[in-house]
Design a protein around this motif. Sequence first.
Motif, PDB file in Angstrom:
ATOM      1  N   UNK B 115      -5.107 -23.517 -16.503  1.00  0.00           N
ATOM      2  CA  UNK B 115      -4.752 -22.975 -15.187  1.00  0.00           C
ATOM      3  C   UNK B 115      -5.341 -23.898 -14.120  1.00  0.00           C
ATOM      4  N   UNK B 116      -4.509 -24.358 -13.162  1.00  0.00           N
ATOM      5  CA  UNK B 116      -5.017 -25.283 -12.147  1.00  0.00           C
ATOM      6  C   UNK B 116      -6.241 -24.709 -11.422  1.00  0.00           C
ATOM      7  N   UNK B 117      -7.217 -25.561 -11.156  1.00  0.00           N
ATOM      8  CA  UNK B 117      -8.455 -25.081 -10.543  1.00  0.00           C
ATOM      9  C   UNK B 117      -8.188 -24.424  -9.199  1.00  0.00           C
ATOM     10  N   UNK B 118      -7.214 -24.950  -8.446  1.00  0.00           N
ATOM     11  CA  UNK B 118      -6.933 -24.350  -7.146  1.00  0.00           C
ATOM     12  C   UNK B 118      -6.496 -22.899  -7.338  1.00  0.00           C
ATOM     13  N   UNK B 119      -5.635 -22.660  -8.330  1.00  0.00           N
ATOM     14  CA  UNK B 119      -5.159 -21.301  -8.575  1.00  0.00           C
ATOM     15  C   UNK B 119      -6.271 -20.424  -9.136  1.00  0.00           C
ATOM     16  N   UNK B 122      -8.580 -19.283  -6.364  1.00  0.00           N
ATOM     17  CA  UNK B 122      -7.993 -18.181  -5.594  1.00  0.00           C
ATOM     18  C   UNK B 122      -8.172 -16.870  -6.358  1.00  0.00           C
ATOM     19  N   UNK B 123      -7.844 -16.949  -7.638  1.00  0.00           N
ATOM     20  CA  UNK B 123      -7.905 -15.761  -8.489  1.00  0.00           C
ATOM     21  C   UNK B 123      -9.321 -15.187  -8.564  1.00  0.00           C
ATOM     22  N   UNK B 126     -10.811 -13.646  -5.415  1.00  0.00           N
ATOM     23  CA  UNK B 126     -10.252 -12.305  -5.204  1.00  0.00           C
ATOM     24  C   UNK B 126     -10.895 -11.303  -6.167  1.00  0.00           C
ATOM     25  N   UNK B 127     -11.016 -11.683  -7.452  1.00  0.00           N
ATOM     26  CA  UNK B 127     -11.571 -10.759  -8.447  1.00  0.00           C
ATOM     27  C   UNK B 127     -13.042 -10.455  -8.200  1.00  0.00           C
ATOM     28  N   UNK B 133     -13.608  -6.328  -5.028  1.00  0.00           N
ATOM     29  CA  UNK B 133     -13.182  -7.050  -6.219  1.00  0.00           C
ATOM     30  C   UNK B 133     -13.148  -6.171  -7.458  1.00  0.00           C
ATOM     31  N   UNK B 134     -12.226  -6.505  -8.355  1.00  0.00           N
ATOM     32  CA  UNK B 134     -12.049  -5.670  -9.542  1.00  0.00           C
ATOM     33  C   UNK B 134     -13.185  -5.851 -10.550  1.00  0.00           C
ATOM     34  N   UNK B 177     -14.576 -19.111 -18.413  1.00  0.00           N
ATOM     35  CA  UNK B 177     -13.192 -18.704 -18.623  1.00  0.00           C
ATOM     36  C   UNK B 177     -12.364 -19.891 -19.122  1.00  0.00           C
ATOM     37  N   UNK B 244     -13.755 -25.209  -3.123  1.00  0.00           N
ATOM     38  CA  UNK B 244     -12.802 -24.167  -2.740  1.00  0.00           C
ATOM     39  C   UNK B 244     -13.464 -22.823  -2.470  1.00  0.00           C
TER      40      UNK B 244
END
Lengths: 274, 309
Positions: B115-119, B122-123, B126-127, B133-134, B177, B244
Amino acid sequence: MPIDRPPWYAQPLLGLAATLFAAPLLLLVLASLKPPEQLVEDPYALWPRQWQGSNYPRAVSSMPVTRYLRNSLILAAGSVAGSLLSCSLAAYGFARLRWAGRNLLFGVLIATLLLPWHVTMIPRFLLLRELHLYNTLAALILPTFLGDAFFIFLLRQFFRTIPEELSEAARLDGLSEWGIYWRIILPLSRPALATVALFQFIASWNDFSGPLLYLSDPRHFPLAYGLEQFISSYADQTHLLLAAAVLFTLPIVVLFLVAQKVFLQGITTTGLKG
Amino acid sequence: MRRRRLLTGLAFVSPWLLGFALLVAWPFAASLYWSFCEYDLLTPPRLVGTRNYQRIVREVGGGGPLGQALWNTAYYALVSVPLSIALGIGLATMLSWKVRGQAVYRALFFLPSVVPVVASSVLWIWLLDPRSGLVNRGLNLLGLPAQNWFKGPTEALAPPGWLEFGSKDALVLMSLWGVGNFMLIYLAALGEIPRQLHEAAALDGAGRWQRFRHVSLPMLTPVIFFNLVMGLIQSFQAFTQVYLVSEGTGEPAGATMLLSLRLFLTAFQDLEMGYASAIAWLLFVVLLLATAALFRSSRHWVHYSGGGR
């Protein structure tokens, strides 16, 4: 044989671990389909109150996606071509030819794998700027035409497994080294070349620090860097941000599912045969 | 003939050789030279002796921002590398069990690492939001206290205590992860362990744990060593996710200011190329010493089967 029998807790443990690893991505996809109010009012809900697919077109239209995508594809295609050409040439020189100083230079190549990029970052930046490459995609593509130690190592390991008799026979038939490289070794090395192409594509697609350093004009931004601009300007629009993150990840996931075997083999060869 | 062979060999490696000279060897020498200079890009570099290094010693000794960055980097490396080794071996062992759905599990464990580090940033931002956060929600449901992951405002006032987690632990979690790469290498290494070793141990009455401890683990030590060295280098170089999560500021309270980010800001925000080069060399020397120590220690614990490799 008892050593083949998995323990009784195998399935529950694997299931738990798989849930933990998959959950972040699943939650991301679910949240990207929620209406924006739900993310604020009820952040803990797992399921979208209503499926809001329109987050996706809105995320796309809130940034110049076509241009970013075009830049990403130019960057990835150029880098893949560069890496395939330069790394296979060098790997052939290291794996299939005997010459004075070969092992010494190969040792140097391996040593560069341990060199952190920070040490060379500043002079490299200034050099490329001197060459008027600052703020062009070429600053990121051209270096791939000058080889990459990791890929050279990977290809060399593969080239060494091709029987030497093939080269001998070709030499007797009058083929030049270039001819052997181009007409015999490369066609036999498709799996290894595919691995390099795949890894380089992903590296270019995901690369963030390169564009951060070398690009200043939004016209040249690839998706990875464009997405970051989006993060800073749409901090309060979580639903769009998450949708954009999903879209950006999707090609990589698809690529992984299609080419899983290439991935697994590539990583295993470089790690084990060291 | 010898000469011709030499020229042919050099011709094939020439693209790499040119790249090595231009993009590695020269920059390597130049940054060493500049680390003894004052250089702001506008005027040519000017030699100032060891002033940049004195400044490093002052800043690190006085607990300045650079000292904090050094500590943060050490913390990140020392926590994330051992945990990733343990997790990598654990997951690989689980994947070596012959159960249904093996391939699916393998794909699931590996997928996050591409999974791209930028994505993924973001994920995880948020988490791991401390308020909504979840992850904190999940901890609450399990009866555990919520943690000040990213941008916890109180982390600036009070650093996380023992068994409390902060921003650096969040970065560690993100790195865990993406453990899939090393996991695959462990999995392949487990598959190469000769079956007879396990059979012999089982015949001697060794249980599952004993076989893992006395057969698998010693046979994995070369990979563990590889993982230690590469993991150390990677954690010292970690940049994108670090940049980021704080949008390049190192917030909250400098908790995510790692050396790589400090170096970037010194060079491209403060335009102090000389001082930044000195920081780069500090990072390089620390890494070199750590790697050398690992290589020295490897004689005592890395087990190479079958002699030559």
